[in-house]
Design a protein around this motif. Structure first.
Motif, PDB file in Angstrom:
ATOM      1  N   GLY A   1       0.844  -1.184   0.018  1.00  0.00           N
ATOM      2  CA  GLY A   1       0.166   0.173  -0.126  1.00  0.00           C
ATOM      3  C   GLY A   1       0.812   1.119  -0.049  1.00  0.00           C
ATOM      4  O   GLY A   1       0.229   2.117   0.006  1.00  0.00           O
TER       5      GLY A   1
ATOM      6  N   ARG B   1     -13.734   4.801 -12.002  1.00  0.00           N
ATOM      7  CA  ARG B   1     -12.803   5.022 -11.189  1.00  0.00           C
ATOM      8  C   ARG B   1     -11.597   6.208 -11.567  1.00  0.00           C
ATOM      9  O   ARG B   1     -11.177   7.022 -10.579  1.00  0.00           O
ATOM     10  CB  ARG B   1     -11.776   3.587 -10.947  1.00  0.00           C
TER      11      ARG B   1
ATOM     12  N   ASP C   1      -5.856  -5.959 -12.029  1.00  0.00           N
ATOM     13  CA  ASP C   1      -5.648  -6.463 -10.811  1.00  0.00           C
ATOM     14  C   ASP C   1      -4.560  -6.342 -10.192  1.00  0.00           C
ATOM     15  O   ASP C   1      -4.068  -7.338  -9.662  1.00  0.00           O
ATOM     16  CB  ASP C   1      -6.619  -7.723 -10.756  1.00  0.00           C
TER      17      ASP C   1
ATOM     18  N   SER D   1      -6.164   9.146  -4.677  1.00  0.00           N
ATOM     19  CA  SER D   1      -7.421   8.569  -4.348  1.00  0.00           C
ATOM     20  C   SER D   1      -7.379   6.961  -4.364  1.00  0.00           C
ATOM     21  O   SER D   1      -8.330   6.205  -4.207  1.00  0.00           O
ATOM     22  CB  SER D   1      -8.517   8.926  -5.308  1.00  0.00           C
ATOM     23  N   LEU D   2      -6.341   6.484  -5.001  1.00  0.00           N
ATOM     24  CA  LEU D   2      -6.083   4.828  -5.385  1.00  0.00           C
ATOM     25  C   LEU D   2      -6.239   4.147  -3.942  1.00  0.00           C
ATOM     26  O   LEU D   2      -5.682   4.640  -2.751  1.00  0.00           O
ATOM     27  CB  LEU D   2      -4.776   4.680  -5.985  1.00  0.00           C
ATOM     28  N   ASP D   3      -7.052   2.965  -4.075  1.00  0.00           N
ATOM     29  CA  ASP D   3      -7.120   2.174  -3.068  1.00  0.00           C
ATOM     30  C   ASP D   3      -5.671   1.755  -2.361  1.00  0.00           C
ATOM     31  O   ASP D   3      -4.553   1.604  -3.373  1.00  0.00           O
ATOM     32  CB  ASP D   3      -7.862   1.134  -3.251  1.00  0.00           C
ATOM     33  N   THR D   4      -5.284   1.767  -1.178  1.00  0.00           N
ATOM     34  CA  THR D   4      -4.166   1.129  -0.491  1.00  0.00           C
ATOM     35  C   THR D   4      -3.909  -0.347  -0.619  1.00  0.00           C
ATOM     36  O   THR D   4      -2.798  -0.547  -0.310  1.00  0.00           O
ATOM     37  CB  THR D   4      -4.166   1.828   1.054  1.00  0.00           C
ATOM     38  N   SER D   5      -4.854  -0.877  -1.411  1.00  0.00           N
ATOM     39  CA  SER D   5      -4.586  -2.398  -1.711  1.00  0.00           C
ATOM     40  C   SER D   5      -3.525  -2.460  -2.581  1.00  0.00           C
ATOM     41  O   SER D   5      -3.088  -3.536  -3.155  1.00  0.00           O
ATOM     42  CB  SER D   5      -5.828  -3.160  -2.040  1.00  0.00           C
TER      43      SER D   5
END
Length: 268
Positions: free
Chosen positions: A42, A146, A177, A204-208
């Motif tokens: 992340g 997104r 992915d 804003s990107l997901d920390t996954s």
């Protein structure tokens, strides 16, 4: 036995990327010299340095576009040093390039459907099942939304602005992915408004998803990054938090320079 093509993406590691003493020379020029670093899950990592510092070469060694003369690259705990780019993609790595690489006649929807299909099973079948087609269409719309391209999802790539192409490239990377995205100068050539939009998108990107960013726009890099590496002549010369790197007198003089200070004073 085909470990390179395994679709298994389990057993997460706290360091999805680990680079150990990688080097690469071109003739008598050492472009990357014994560089080591880790990327935490992340994390947002920026790699800075002047032209010719070895940043893009280092990216190419990580993603497999170039082979290392020495050293190791580990993705999610697996040694991928000898694996080609497409095998590393299957292991959760995505990247963008300095120059936009898209099919000008294909729509945003088609680009994202292809990107989403690429790493998965059955990707080489000419005619995916109807259920798979519906899933791809739904996924394409989600990835377009997104990055703010849902209103242009049926536009051809040739109809997009330079900033729109950068959004599309980030969306295509997300569509695979990934666990890690490498972004090679995503703000290059963007207007101030487009750079601000890109910065907001990256924040804003997901920390996954962990992000490694090479960027000449220091305001973008230092705003997005949790940690910064600085290269000079292929060597790692500094590492720290953005505020530490910005305050380092040597780094500031050689890499950030007065231009960044002027930008900070005048706003983005």
């Amino acid at each position: 036995m085909q470990p390179a093509d395994s679709d298994q993406r389990t057993n997460p590691t706290p360091f999805p990327l680990r680079v150990v003493a990688v080097s690469r020379s071109f003739g008598g020029l050492t472009a990357v010299d014994q560089v080591s670093f880790t990327l935490a899950a992340g994390e947002r990592l920026a790699i800075l340095g002047p032209n010719g510092a070895g940043k893009s070469t280092l990216f190419n060694l990580v993603c497999g576009d170039l082979s290392a003369d020495s050293g190791k690259v580990f993705l999610r705990g697996k040694d991928v040093t000898g694996l080609a780019l497409h095998h590393r993609v299957r292991r959760g790595l995505a990247r963008t390039y300095q120059t936009s690489s898209v099919f000008t006649d294909l729509t945003v929807r088609e680009h994202l459907a292809l990107a989403h299909r690429g790493p998965g099973r059955g990707r080489l079948s000419l005619w995916p099942q109807n259920s798979r087609r519906a899933q791809m269409a739904e996924a394409a719309l989600a990835f377009a939304a997104r990055v703010g391209l849902e209103g242009r999802i049926d536009h051809a790539a040739s109809q997009l602005s330079h900033g729109g192409l950068r959004q599309l490239e980030v969306a295509m990377a997300l569509a695979t992915d990934p666990h890690i995205i490498l972004l090679d100068e995503p703000a290059a050539g963007l207007s101030p408004a487009e750079r601000e939009q890109l910065t907001d998108l990256l924040l804003s990107l997901d920390t996954s998803v962990a992000v490694v960013l090479v960027e000449h726009d220091m305001d973008v890099a230092l705003t997005v990054a949790d940690r910064v590496l600085v290269l000079e002549s292929g060597r790692l010369i500094a590492e720290g938090k953005p505020e530490e790197i910005e305050a380092d007198p040597i780094v500031r003089a050689v890499y950030l320079g007065e231009q960044h200070g002027q930008q900070q004073g005048s706003g983005r």
